[in-house]
Design an enzyme around this catalytic site. Structure first.
Site, PDB file in Angstrom:
ATOM      1  CG  HIS A   1      13.627  25.800   8.226  1.00 17.62           C
ATOM      2  ND1 HIS A   1      12.718  25.461   7.583  1.00 17.62           N
ATOM      3  CD2 HIS A   1      13.639  27.305   7.773  1.00 17.62           C
ATOM      4  CE1 HIS A   1      12.428  26.091   6.973  1.00 17.62           C
ATOM      5  NE2 HIS A   1      12.344  26.943   6.777  1.00 17.62           N
TER       6      HIS A   1
ATOM      7  CD  GLU B   1       9.263  32.594   6.298  1.00 16.36           C
ATOM      8  OE1 GLU B   1       9.881  33.358   6.065  1.00 16.36           O
ATOM      9  OE2 GLU B   1       9.652  31.230   5.467  1.00 16.36           O
TER      10      GLU B   1
END
Length: 220
Positions: A12, A92
């Site tokens: 990202h 994550e």
């Protein structure tokens, strides 16, 4: 189509958490937004990927975090050629709670000494936990490859550590090899490209900060 011609992983764009550690006191990790630089990074990577994919179809799997979905949207891929689905197993490494900045720094320093694969955040995950759920996702992906109309491109919009662990699992790297790898920068990609015999190769290596020793640490 069967096995795709390429599997593209993207980290990202820069998020609020990359810019300011104290935000974890106020905003959950999964709700952090991209910064202006993060959006710019994603748009630049989108230009690259549109050139790579051309008019080919893409199956995208996106971590459920806001910053990964914002990154995917900023890529600007053709919606007529791209299917996207949320994939929680690509998230994550979870911390599992609100974070105190001083505690974050203490735990990160401890992780650097202990090892990113085995160290477990308090009330959160270890790298080994992420490795296991990435392995579970790969089983799902392998089944999807058997569909006759599966697209020739796979896109995974995820996080730096998850990218490293995905490749560790895919290429059967050792834990020590994983520990030597650095995260890609925000907005960076790595591509697994299929060769004629069906084997996949990485388009470029991860940066390394050291050289791994033999498996098992070289002991007897």
């Amino acid at each position: 189509m069967g096995r795709p011609r390429r599997i593209v992983l993207i980290r990202h764009g820069e998020s609020q958490g990359n810019q300011d550690d104290t935000i974890y006191e106020r905003v959950p990790d999964h709700a952090l937004e991209l910064t202006a630089d993060g959006l710019r990074q994603a748009r630049q990577t989108g230009e690259l990927l549109r050139g790579v994919f051309g008019e080919e179809r893409v199956q995208a799997y996106v971590s459920p975090y806001r910053r990964t979905w914002d990154t995917f949207r900023a890529l600007g891929l053709d919606p007529g050629l791209t299917r996207a689905r949320e994939e929680p197993r690509l998230r994550e490494q979870d911390w599992g709670n609100w974070q105190d900045p001083e505690d974050i720094q203490r735990q990160r320093k401890a992780r650097d000494s202990y090892g990113h694969f085995f160290y477990r955040f308090a009330m959160g995950e270890s790298g080994a936990d992420v490795y296991d759920r990435v392995g579970s996702f790969l089983e799902t992906l392998y089944r999807a490859f058997k569909q006759p109309d599966f697209p020739p491109n796979v896109l995974l919009v995820t996080h730096g550590l998850t990218m490293r662990l995905f490749c560790t699992r895919w290429f059967h790297w050792t834990v020590e090899e994983f520990e030597m790898l650095s995260n890609p920068a925000n907005g960076e990609t790595r591509m697994l490209i299929a060769e004629k015999e069906g084997r996949y190769v990485l388009d470029r290596p991860f940066e390394r900060w050291g050289t791994p020793g033999p498996p098992g640490g070289g002991g007897p």
